[in-house]
Design a protein around this motif. Sequence first.
Motif, short mmCIF file in Angstrom:
data_model
loop_
_atom_site.label_atom_id
_atom_site.label_comp_id
_atom_site.label_asym_id
_atom_site.label_seq_id
_atom_site.Cartn_x
_atom_site.Cartn_y
_atom_site.Cartn_z
N ASP A 172 17.56 -10.53 4.63
CA ASP A 172 17.89 -11.55 5.56
C ASP A 172 19.24 -12.02 5.25
O ASP A 172 19.36 -13.45 5.48
N ALA A 173 19.97 -11.61 4.52
CA ALA A 173 21.33 -12.34 3.99
C ALA A 173 22.13 -12.93 4.81
O ALA A 173 22.60 -14.15 4.98
N GLU A 174 22.46 -12.37 6.06
CA GLU A 174 23.13 -12.92 7.12
C GLU A 174 22.47 -14.12 7.80
O GLU A 174 23.15 -15.13 8.00
N GLU A 175 21.44 -13.84 7.86
CA GLU A 175 20.22 -15.26 8.43
C GLU A 175 20.53 -16.24 7.52
O GLU A 175 20.55 -17.69 8.04
N ARG A 178 25.45 -22.17 6.45
CA ARG A 178 26.35 -22.65 7.43
C ARG A 178 26.00 -24.00 8.24
O ARG A 178 26.65 -25.30 8.20
N ARG A 179 24.93 -23.82 8.84
CA ARG A 179 24.39 -24.96 9.41
C ARG A 179 24.02 -25.88 8.82
O ARG A 179 24.40 -27.25 9.28
N LEU A 191 28.34 -32.58 6.52
CA LEU A 191 29.69 -32.91 6.71
C LEU A 191 29.52 -33.89 7.90
O LEU A 191 30.48 -34.76 7.92
N ASP A 192 28.85 -33.57 9.04
CA ASP A 192 28.93 -34.31 10.18
C ASP A 192 27.99 -35.49 10.07
O ASP A 192 28.44 -36.75 10.60
#
Length: 163
Positions: free
Chosen positions: A45-48, A54-55, A61-62
């Motif tokens: 599940d590399a993309e997951e 990323r989230r 950062l937010d």
Amino acid sequence: MKPCCDRFDTVCREALGDAHLQEALRSIDARLRAMRDAAFQALPDAEELREQARRIRDDALDHLDIYLERLEDNLTRLGGTVHWAEDAASARRVVEELAVSRGVRTVAKGKSMVGEEIALNEGLEARGLDVVESDLGEYIIQLAHEPPSHLVGPAIHKTRRQI
């Protein structure tokens, strides 16, 4: 050696005409790409996982102010000291003054883009301290009096013969 962003166009033209640099980049590109691809193929599940990372990054950062205050609270609770700095010059000054006040003569420094961004080596050396990079790639470019060319491979722009 400070990065030369104010001379970006000139430096780019020089780099494109530099046969040694082009050779170094060609030889490393395929190897890095193959290693990256192999690492991702080994992950289920590399993309997951990338999306989750990323989230997490975006959230950090937010809400950076909250996380930094939480870090300060935890470090202070555990006996640490946190130094806040408004800009590169004040951050560099904090590190320099800590080293000088403790009688430090030699600083063995780990790879850090923050150190590059605030010109830490130059500041420490200006205060009479010897700075030695502990990362081999960083040490190579330190001896050459050059800035790192890449976050992961700071001496990626050099061929073995040049090193």
